[in-house]
Scaffold this active site. Sequence first.
Site, PDB file in Angstrom:
ATOM      1  CB  SER A 494      -0.682  -6.183   9.502  1.00  0.00           C
ATOM      2  OG  SER A 494      -1.410  -6.479   8.358  1.00  0.00           O
ATOM      3  CG  ASP A 505       3.918   8.534   4.817  1.00  0.00           C
ATOM      4  OD1 ASP A 505       5.061   8.600   5.325  1.00  0.00           O
ATOM      5  OD2 ASP A 505       3.496   7.516   4.245  1.00  0.00           O
ATOM      6  CE  LYS A 520       0.520 -10.074   7.588  1.00  0.00           C
ATOM      7  NZ  LYS A 520      -0.404  -9.250   6.818  1.00  0.00           N
TER       8      LYS A 520
END
Length: 740
Positions: A494, A505, A520
């Site tokens: 999560s 990224d 998740k």
Amino acid sequence: MNILIQYMKRNYKLLLLVIAISLGLFAFTTTLKPKGDPEKDKMLLELLTFVIERGHYDPAAIDDKFSKGIYKDYIEALDPSKRFFIQSDIDEFVVFETQLDDQIKNKDLAFFNLTYDRLMKRIGESKEFYKDILAKPFDYSAKEEFNTDYDKLPYAKNTTELKEKWRKQIKLSTLSSLTDKLKMQEDKKNGVKDEKADKTKEASKEATKDEAPKSFEQLEKETRESSLKSLNEYFDFINDLDQNDWFSVYVNAIATRFDPHTNYFPPDEKERFDVSMSGKLEGIGARLQKKNDYTEISELISGGPAWRGKELEAGDIIIKVAQGNDEPVEVVGMHLDDVVKKIKGPKGTEVRLTVKKVDGTIKIISIIRDIVEIEETYAKSSVVEKNGVKYGIIYLPKFYIDFENNDSRDAGKDVAIEVDRLKKDGVQGIIMDLRDNGGGSLKTVVDIAGLFIEDGPVVQIKSAGRKQEVLFDKDKKIQWDGPLVVMQNSFSASASEIFAAAIQDYRRGIIIGSKQSYGKGTVQNVIDLNQFVRGSSVGDLGALKTTTQKFYRITGGSTQLEGVSSDVAIPDRYAYLKMGERDIDNAMPWDKIEPAQFKFWDKQNNFDAAIDNSKKRIADNPKFKLIDENAQWIDQRNKENVYSLNIDQFKAEQKAIEEKSKKYKSIADYQNSLKFASLPYEMDQMKTDTSLKEKRDRWHESLSKDIYVEEAINILDDLQPKAIVKKDVAKLKKDKLVKS
């Protein structure tokens, strides 16, 4: 693995939805009812489905397929080991398999009432089973076996067969204990050091006693007595549950069919959830456990009022509780949750505990309640040196926050403080350890990511039927612009995955750990169900945590199911076991949206080289090869479910397993030769806080045995600017630690 946010406060459409739901439920007004009241249960069912169907990101249709899912999950939750129900019970229950959707819509409790009444009957019968079974010695010479693969095993045909299943299950447990006792006694006789006994001082004392060896019959009797005690405690726990507790199981079987992270919280569970999210509570700072009819102090929380008072101790039994000067109330035999309610209370108020001390004396202890911070919840940091370069590691167990108090601690503030402390101590690289971090607050993720990037998007959020919204770090300040490594594993979920994904990224840091994280990619909001009922006469209905949104990486892909793939995947013991979101049958699907606009971090020139170097080290490291081999063996062992109940054959099987496991013993014994230490401010605190010192010593010891942390530090080493590396080599030469 929950992610809770205050995002709903800013999301006006969702707010309007909640208001609409509230207005639509004006009829839910009733009077206070006793426990197990069917009208209250019906109201809860109606509230549950109404709120989920209108608030869930993608609510499943309540149809026959949905009904089958509820049926399966609920029966498994009631009797996971198939030790209570028999086949005739299941034959009665299965008639309702495709009717539960209709029963929910009609607020019909027939299925719940049938299963609850039958379960209570079977539990009562089972009490007699185990007592009768343990009243006489087992015949360990008999050639028989027991299969523990409960999912695939059929239900017992009748109570006679069920009792036989209980007998074998208990026999396996006692046989395991008996062989352990026999081995320990044999080792002691032969002068073999008992490593388990050396782990505690008390056990060491016991191990050094000059006792006469016990006979097989004596040891066999001890194992039955121990098993009887354990089962008595197990059934005491079950007896402590009332009909409301079992109805909560049914309600949760319904809720989780919408998706695995939609859950119902009964009132007490909601309070515990709030404590776990905020990391603090108001009370005395003691953990309690039930021992038969008694409530025992299991642990004092460091820094709490009970710990500061130095009168209450672990092992003390609570007999009575009084509020200030009020008459004390006896709590022997009381439900544990009810005892907790009596002891907890607002800061500054007094509670008087009548306790039976470990030595048998009775004592009345007065404690003034206070805010108790659960230190294990919070971020902590340590420093370590390698080749003359100092590095820092920040361990974050969860992304905690207190939604009710903006002035209290939250993970974003605390990590910022730890980063600042590490900078001042001169570290040249930072590790963010998010292993086993199951998530938490989205706000704190954005705040923490903002410490490491200039500014820009961190995560994207999408609600049903709406365009995505991008959550930004808008502060151009970078608190740490040096080398960064993020550690994760398959239990990082999560909020952890949002942070790791953003760092990956941006190419801001290197992600190392399990092949991929949990997976998740959904957002939950906790909705207080009491807001939908006029007045407070109905009693506390609890809360519903439901999936309202999905989050996405700034590149557009979801972390749902796929998780975050590590830049450097490292073998771990659980690599081959199925335990991620992708292994849950009704998990929400992966999808992709439009990417956000962002700029790569371009200040780490040797980024790719550091990844390549790490991969080569891992491939060449015999210890990592052994860990991978161990993981495959654990996966294989996990599939072996049949055990012999013949003592000779059982011993032979266990000996073979033990011999095989010796090969992997060196994994746990690994030492990385690195020395970890607390920062100066914490060193000062330890001079007066021995509990803190003990906790940090244990943490530093575990870090010194952690091969994964060692590799993270190796990567930080590879990420160092060449100027620093040259300076370090020069220093080593000067100190005559390397040859010119």
